[in-house]
Design a protein around this motif. Structure first.
Motif, PDB file in Angstrom:
ATOM      1  N   HIS A  47       0.836  -1.210   0.000  1.00  0.00           N
ATOM      2  CA  HIS A  47       0.000   0.000   0.000  1.00  0.00           C
ATOM      3  C   HIS A  47       0.870   1.259   0.000  1.00  0.00           C
ATOM      4  O   HIS A  47       0.562   2.233  -0.685  1.00  0.00           O
ATOM      5  CB  HIS A  47      -0.895  -0.044   1.247  1.00  0.00           C
ATOM      6  CG  HIS A  47      -1.885   1.076   1.364  1.00  0.00           C
ATOM      7  ND1 HIS A  47      -2.983   1.184   0.548  1.00  0.00           N
ATOM      8  CD2 HIS A  47      -1.956   2.124   2.213  1.00  0.00           C
ATOM      9  CE1 HIS A  47      -3.687   2.254   0.894  1.00  0.00           C
ATOM     10  NE2 HIS A  47      -3.079   2.839   1.891  1.00  0.00           N
ATOM     11  N   LYS A  49       3.819   1.645  -1.164  1.00  0.00           N
ATOM     12  CA  LYS A  49       4.868   1.559  -2.183  1.00  0.00           C
ATOM     13  C   LYS A  49       5.249   2.979  -2.644  1.00  0.00           C
ATOM     14  O   LYS A  49       4.382   3.797  -2.892  1.00  0.00           O
ATOM     15  CB  LYS A  49       4.340   0.743  -3.370  1.00  0.00           C
ATOM     16  CG  LYS A  49       5.383   0.292  -4.345  1.00  0.00           C
ATOM     17  CD  LYS A  49       4.802  -0.717  -5.326  1.00  0.00           C
ATOM     18  CE  LYS A  49       3.596  -0.166  -6.078  1.00  0.00           C
ATOM     19  NZ  LYS A  49       2.978  -1.147  -6.975  1.00  0.00           N
ATOM     20  N   ILE A  51       6.565   5.144  -0.783  1.00  0.00           N
ATOM     21  CA  ILE A  51       6.687   5.980   0.421  1.00  0.00           C
ATOM     22  C   ILE A  51       7.543   5.254   1.451  1.00  0.00           C
ATOM     23  O   ILE A  51       8.495   5.815   1.995  1.00  0.00           O
ATOM     24  CB  ILE A  51       5.291   6.290   1.000  1.00  0.00           C
ATOM     25  CG1 ILE A  51       4.470   7.100  -0.009  1.00  0.00           C
ATOM     26  CG2 ILE A  51       5.427   7.042   2.326  1.00  0.00           C
ATOM     27  CD1 ILE A  51       3.014   7.276   0.369  1.00  0.00           C
ATOM     28  N   ARG A  98      -7.068   4.584   3.497  1.00  0.00           N
ATOM     29  CA  ARG A  98      -7.510   4.524   2.096  1.00  0.00           C
ATOM     30  C   ARG A  98      -7.565   3.084   1.578  1.00  0.00           C
ATOM     31  O   ARG A  98      -8.161   2.828   0.537  1.00  0.00           O
ATOM     32  CB  ARG A  98      -6.518   5.283   1.203  1.00  0.00           C
ATOM     33  CG  ARG A  98      -6.487   6.783   1.396  1.00  0.00           C
ATOM     34  CD  ARG A  98      -5.309   7.352   0.618  1.00  0.00           C
ATOM     35  NE  ARG A  98      -5.265   8.806   0.617  1.00  0.00           N
ATOM     36  CZ  ARG A  98      -5.907   9.575  -0.272  1.00  0.00           C
ATOM     37  NH1 ARG A  98      -6.628   9.019  -1.220  1.00  0.00           N
ATOM     38  NH2 ARG A  98      -5.809  10.880  -0.204  1.00  0.00           N
TER      39      ARG A  98
END
Lengths: 125, 457
Positions: A47, A49, A51, A98
């Motif tokens: 999720h 990815k 960051i 999210r």
């Protein structure tokens, strides 16, 4: 039904050096059991990815209906070294929310009851 | 008296927190102790710099103003203050308190205790020479790699010196680098006479301290759960109502805003959490996976069941060292095609920096309003966004290169893409970058030099 995590859970995030922590808290026990199965460290790594450059660790806190995630190498060096607007990972919690999860309809309704969520009224035109 | 409770109110979650909060804690209802947390990792190096400029500084000066305001109430109500406002210079903090308290009438003299011995800056070379390598807990590197750039080194102290100060009847306890949690649990150990190896009791106190240490974050502030329903104009900060058996209730003064419920407390419990079963403090290792919460309604949450284990033989040392310079500049671009204009401005700016031959370790561009917080998770930016803020930051070893960067923002107003505004505050400031070096040290090496001094003012 498929819902964003924020329909069934809430979160708070913070930092320890270059590591962001996210505490994900389920609105109900039943949702917590689903999150334990579905919101794995691997999924959170995927999720975030682009960051999170390091590994993701997950700890279970069944007593608080919470999962604690550590996202290593995610804050641009952390502290005052970081050039990121969100150098302390304060908004990582809502970023995790999210993520999409599959939750039975009745459990989503139970969660809505706890969170007080209602569909946003259509704007008057 | 088995039913006796002790109330520790939180009044400050960081240096710069709401100044009215501690006054409301004292004046709007009963508390026995007021804890005030002023120190974050970065704060120590800021204070160190202030002390270098003026030996009379280096502590949280807001604290002195606050104590002058509150002293008559504190003494009249018998409320004692435990704070780490001493920063890197508790002596100067005490001197300022003594001087300023002359202006204030209190029922009796104010007893001020200061704690010294956490500051290892002057002992650093001696420690390194005697084999304490102070290796970085994350990278394993020995401190000598960055020794010349170190600006602050402080050991995190636990309850010990605060207990000594309370035993000597201090009204105001001023420490340097104490752990945030000890400011809450030291008074509980003192009041209830918990044994030094009463790990479960102390662990309960640590959990109470974790709830108190970020101020309103436990009482409705920055809380996502039903956030619209919470009035934060005048929030009550959290209060721990502890019992001798280690259980406690989290609450707030009823006449103030905010909210204490299972959600606000849970959110704070998971804040800045590592391994929840290994919450390490100087006085015990607390296990957060054993906490039981019971929402009693009426802004009261009961906390029970906390288990702890033996304290570590080491203390954590927080070391700050200089790691170059940085600056951030922003400009705002308006509709239409705001995203494209901002991106073009970034390209122009980088091209100019390049031609000037400036060297940076990192240049970072973010678009506020178009994914600066959540990056790729935010999805594609809205093409019709009304405006977007271009935010460019640089970091480098050479101060003059960073300084030159700060002069390259304003030219973009007339010599860059159109529809730009938002440069009213002028050229960005160059900031020192302070990197953080966490290390461990044998606690006996620190604790033998700790001193508690009590003065009347």
């Amino acid at each position: 039904m498929k819902v964003p995590l924020w329909r069934v859970a809430f979160a708070r995030s913070g930092d320890k050096g270059d590591t962001a922590n996210i505490g994900l808290i389920a609105y109900t026990e039943k949702v917590y059991s689903i999150l334990v199965e579905d919101v794995t460290a691997e999924r959170v790594k995927e999720h975030f990815k682009g960051i999170c450059q390091g590994s993701v660790e997950r700890y279970e806190l069944a007593n608080l209906r919470a999962l604690n995630f550590l996202l290593h190498e995610s804050l641009g060096g952390g502290g005052t070294v970081s050039l990121m607007l969100d150098a302390q990972g304060k908004t990582f919690g809502v970023a995790l929310l999210r993520m999409e999860v599959d939750v039975p309809d009745d459990l989503v309704l139970e969660a809505d009851h706890v969170s007080g969520w209602k569909p946003r009224a259509a704007p008057e035109s | 008296m088995p039913d006796r409770t002790v109330r520790v109110g939180s009044g400050q979650g960081f240096w710069g927190d709401w100044q009215e909060a501690p006054k409301l804690q004292v004046r709007r209802g009963p508390i026995d102790y007021l804890m005030l947390d002023y120190l974050a990792e970065i704060t120590m190096s800021i204070l160190q710099k202030q002390r270098e400029r003026d030996p009379a500084f280096g502590y949280a000066r807001d604290f002195v103003d606050l104590m002058i305001d509150l002293a008559p109430d504190l003494i009249a109500r018998g409320i004692r203050v435990v704070s780490n406002a001493g920063g890197v210079n508790p002596e100067a903090c005490r001197a300022a308190l003594v001087e300023r308290l002359r202006e204030v009438e209190t029922e009796r003299p104010v007893r001020i205790a200061i704690v010294r011995g956490d500051d290892l800056m002057d002992r650093l070379d001696e420690l390194l020479a005697s084999g304490h390598e102070l290796c970085n807990m994350e990278s394993g590197e020995p401190l000598r790699e960055v020794r010349e750039r170190v600006t602050a080194a402080n050991a995190y102290m636990g309850a010990g010196p605060i207990l000594e100060a309370l035993r000597q009847n201090a009204d105001l306890v001023v420490t340097g680098r104490s752990t945030d949690t000890a400011l809450t649990y030291a008074p509980l150990i003192h009041e209830f006479g918990w044994a030094a190896d009463g790990w479960d009791h102390i662990a309960s106190g640590v959990v109470a301290g974790h709830i108190n240490e970020c101020g309103a974050q436990a009482s409705g502030g920055n809380t996502l759960f039903r956030w619209r329903e919470v009035d934060l104009v005048e929030p009550g900060y959290p209060i721990i109502e502890a019992s001798a058996d280690g259980t406690f209730v989290v609450t707030k003064h009823p006449s103030l805003g905010g909210r204490v419920n299972w959600a606000s407390v849970t959110e704070q419990l998971v804040y800045e959490m590592g391994d929840p079963s290994e919450y390490i403090t100087p006085d015990c290792v607390a296990d957060f996976s054993t906490i039981r919460l019971e929402d009693l309604g009426g802004d009261r949450v009961r906390v029970t069941g906390v288990k702890g284990r033996a304290r570590p033989e080491t203390l954590k040392v927080s070391i700050a060292y200089r790691a170059g310079y940085k600056a951030t500049g922003t400009l705002t671009y308006a509709y239409p095609e705001a995203n494209e204009k901002a991106a073009e401005a970034d390209r122009v700016l980088r091209g100019r920096l390049d031609r000037l031959g400036l060297e940076f370790d990192e240049i970072r561009t973010e678009y506020v309003g178009a994914g600066a917080c959540h990056g790729p998770l935010a999805g594609p930016p809205n093409p019709d966004v009304p405006e977007v803020e271009l935010r460019v930051s640089v970091r480098g070893e050479d101060r003059s290169d960073v300084e030159r960067f700060t002069r390259e923002l304003a030219p973009l107003i007339l010599a860059g893409p159109p529809s730009v505004t938002g440069f009213a505050s002028g050229r960005p400031r160059v900031h020192d970058v302070m990197a953080y070096w966490p290390a461990l040290i044998d606690r006996t090496v620190v604790e033998r030099d700790v001193q508690v001094e009590v003065t009347e003012a």
